[in-house]
Write a protein that holds these residues in place. Structure first.
Motif, PDB file in Angstrom:
ATOM      1  N   HIS A 232     -56.338  30.255 -29.262  1.00  0.00           N
ATOM      2  CA  HIS A 232     -57.462  29.566 -29.915  1.00  0.00           C
ATOM      3  C   HIS A 232     -58.751  29.933 -29.179  1.00  0.00           C
ATOM      4  CE1 HIS A 232     -58.975  25.916 -32.308  1.00  0.00           C
ATOM      5  NE2 HIS A 232     -60.036  26.509 -31.779  1.00  0.00           N
TER       6      HIS A 232
ATOM      7  N   HIS B  52     -63.051  31.431 -29.669  1.00  0.00           N
ATOM      8  CA  HIS B  52     -64.210  31.836 -30.450  1.00  0.00           C
ATOM      9  C   HIS B  52     -64.872  32.972 -29.701  1.00  0.00           C
ATOM     10  CE1 HIS B  52     -63.776  28.423 -33.159  1.00  0.00           C
ATOM     11  NE2 HIS B  52     -63.302  27.820 -32.082  1.00  0.00           N
TER      12      HIS B  52
ATOM     13  N   MET C 293     -60.595  31.904 -34.097  1.00  0.00           N
ATOM     14  CA  MET C 293     -60.475  30.756 -34.994  1.00  0.00           C
ATOM     15  C   MET C 293     -61.694  30.532 -35.895  1.00  0.00           C
ATOM     16  SD  MET C 293     -57.407  29.896 -34.397  1.00  0.00           S
ATOM     17  CE  MET C 293     -57.212  28.360 -35.290  1.00  0.00           C
TER      18      MET C 293
ATOM     19  N   LYS D  31     -58.666  29.706 -42.001  1.00  0.00           N
ATOM     20  CA  LYS D  31     -58.950  28.676 -40.990  1.00  0.00           C
ATOM     21  C   LYS D  31     -59.511  27.437 -41.687  1.00  0.00           C
ATOM     22  CE  LYS D  31     -60.372  26.244 -37.417  1.00  0.00           C
ATOM     23  NZ  LYS D  31     -61.219  26.586 -36.294  1.00  0.00           N
TER      24      LYS D  31
ATOM     25  N   HIS E  51     -55.696  21.214 -31.514  1.00  0.00           N
ATOM     26  CA  HIS E  51     -56.310  20.076 -30.790  1.00  0.00           C
ATOM     27  C   HIS E  51     -55.515  18.768 -30.881  1.00  0.00           C
ATOM     28  CE1 HIS E  51     -59.579  22.914 -31.105  1.00  0.00           C
ATOM     29  NE2 HIS E  51     -59.864  22.626 -32.346  1.00  0.00           N
TER      30      HIS E  51
ATOM     31  N   ASP F 271     -59.833  27.155 -26.850  1.00  0.00           N
ATOM     32  CA  ASP F 271     -61.091  26.944 -27.569  1.00  0.00           C
ATOM     33  C   ASP F 271     -62.273  27.526 -26.804  1.00  0.00           C
ATOM     34  OD1 ASP F 271     -62.446  26.300 -29.849  1.00  0.00           O
ATOM     35  OD2 ASP F 271     -61.857  24.203 -29.851  1.00  0.00           O
TER      36      ASP F 271
ATOM     37  N   ASN G 293     -66.433  27.026 -26.402  1.00  0.00           N
ATOM     38  CA  ASN G 293     -66.896  25.648 -26.403  1.00  0.00           C
ATOM     39  C   ASN G 293     -67.324  25.342 -24.971  1.00  0.00           C
ATOM     40  OD1 ASN G 293     -66.767  23.614 -28.735  1.00  0.00           O
ATOM     41  ND2 ASN G 293     -65.055  25.004 -29.126  1.00  0.00           N
TER      42      ASN G 293
HETATM   43 ZN   LIG Z   1     -61.985  26.093 -31.964  1.00  0.00          ZN
END
Ligand SMILES: [Zn+2]
Length: 468
Positions: free
Chosen positions: A90, A92, A113, A177, A224, A361, A364
């Motif tokens: 996961h 970005h 993602m 997604k 998540h 993720d 983030n």
């Molecule tokens: Zn994400």
């Protein structure tokens, strides 16, 4: 294009990341000798092995023989532990300059993602990165109205969902997604069309859909831990009624209420369903921890910020992120409590045999590309996974999830030569996954000096190679 312009283009692309890493030509044979091969399928450690690589593949794994004639380039890895290349399931990607950080951390594959409405152009850009992991490319985010993120595809009605899946399939993304705000009827139509078009759909659990319904509908992965506590709660129905997209603080309180009303029997029934239907969970504990500690000066003075561009460092401050603007200390405190509940939940799912994938993720706030995959492995162990199970969640399990066990996931003849050489045993202590001595990316060799060069180049970057 003739040879001269080709080599100029190559030179230019290498200058863009600062330097040429040490690489061996893939047609040459490389022999890694006297290494302990970690069999991540069984947890067996095969001592004093010789692993031969050629043409980007593993050709053989055998007991080291000091009398064998040297062939090709020989790397004596005495004392080292060899594991398959790691996957972050996961991420970005905002900037091509993020990508060498994955390799520097032994991450040879990622699942993107939030892709683009123009997948071929995105793939071409990704392919222009001189040092990069393999990227599984998701579609642009599919959300309800209004969408959370700019660049999303908005679906309001079932017919929008059907058309969207068709367009995403035609555009060539690897999966659809999905996101929080998709209406229920549109979600089930999307699932139906994805099945007809034979394209997976994965992502968040829409607020108005139950986790059990998502498993039945064939959602491939839930990110998540979305909707899991709610799905375990005696109050599931009333909580789902109250959940509203974009109301982050209210959502946090409702998830806390769900954790406080868990019915263990209902929970086990849900986990059995995940197991039976193959509904993978990507807990992204790195993300949950970060959100809870964004107001903690110790946490936010992470030395790895040196590898991020000034723009990213600015964006990662909570006052610059719309999601945290209304948060006071009480909200961060609540999120820290939710994070420890998430860890417990992850442990319970692991013991129930729910298939898990490591995902961070990345990009983030304080989810660092490459580095944080090792944070995630540590958090999975903190949650109750064995070091082997944590390692599997980033090697064998991604290969299974992607349906690519023929070429990925373990160290064996015929598999792709994506390998990480560690100086200490990751099964004894998962933190040893960070003790990286060398990486092979489809057979290309990066010794410690080459990995350091990638890291040093990242320190000098400016974040100018934007993906969009
Ligand atoms: Zn994400």
């Amino acid at each position: 294009m003739n040879l001269r312009t080709l080599s100029f283009a190559l030179l230019f692309s290498l200058i863009a990341v600062g330097s040429l890493p040490a690489q061996s030509a893939s047609s040459e044979t490389t022999v890694i000798t006297h290494v302990t091969v970690v069999d991540v399928a069984t947890g067996t450690e095969l001592k004093d092995r010789t692993v031969a690589l050629q043409g980007g593949r593993i050709v053989s794994v055998s007991v080291s023989d000091s009398n064998a004639p040297a062939q090709g380039s020989v790397i004596d890895a005495h004392g080292g532990f060899l594991i398959p290349g790691l996957w972050d399931m996961h991420v970005h990607i905002q900037d091509l300059e993020d990508l060498p950080l994955y390799i520097a951390n032994g991450v040879t594959g990622v699942r993107l993602m939030f892709g683009s409405k123009h997948t071929p152009a995105l793939r071409a850009k990704l392919a222009s990165a001189p040092v990069a992991p393999e990227v599984i490319v998701g579609s642009a985010i599919v959300d309800g109205d209004p969408p959370v993120w700019e660049g999303s595809i908005v679906v309001k009605r079932p017919e929008d969902a059907r058309r969207t899946v068709d367009e995403i399939k035609a555009d060539g993304a690897d999966f659809v997604k999905i996101y929080n705000g998709i209406p229920r009827d549109a979600y089930f139509t999307l699932a139906d069309e994805a099945r007809k078009q034979n394209i997976p759909f994965a992502g968040h659990l829409p607020y108005k859909v139950r986790a059990s319904e998502a498993a039945d509908a064939g959602q491939r992965s839930i990110e998540h831990l979305d909707g899991i506590a709610v799905g375990c709660s005696k109050r599931e129905e009333s909580i789902i009624k109250e959940l509203q997209p974009l109301h982050y603080i209210e959502k946090m309180n409702l998830v806390a209420a769900a954790f406080n009303s868990v019915d263990a029997v209902k929970c086990q029934a849900l986990f059995a369903q995940f197991r039976d239907k193959g509904t993978w969970q990507v807990p992204t504990l790195t993300l949950h921890r970060a959100f809870g500690f964004l107001n903690d000066g110790h946490f936010t003075s992470d030395a790895r910020l040196a590898y991020m561009s000034g723009e990213v460092r600015h964006r990662w401050q909570p006052e610059n992120d719309f999601r945290f603007r209304r948060w006071r200390p009480a909200e961060f405190e609540l999120h820290r409590e939710l994070f420890s509940a998430d860890e417990k939940l992850t442990g319970v799912m692991y013991r129930a045999g729910v298939p898990l994938l490591a995902g961070t993720d990345a990009m983030n706030p304080f989810c660092f590309p490459g580095f944080s995959l090792h944070d995630e492995l540590g958090l999975l162990v903190d949650s109750g996974l064995t070091p082997l199970a944590a390692l599997q969640s980033a090697t064998l399990r991604p290969a299974e999830f992607l349906g690519r066990t023929e070429e990925l996931g373990v160290i064996a003849p015929g598999k792709r030569a994506d390998l990480v050489l560690l100086s200490a045993d990751p099964l004894a202590d998962i933190r040893n996954s960070k003790q990286i001595q060398a990486v092979w990316l489809q057979g290309k060799y990066f010794d410690r000096a080459a990995l350091d060069q990638l890291l040093n180049s990242a320190k000098r970057r400016f974040g100018k190679s934007k993906l969009r």
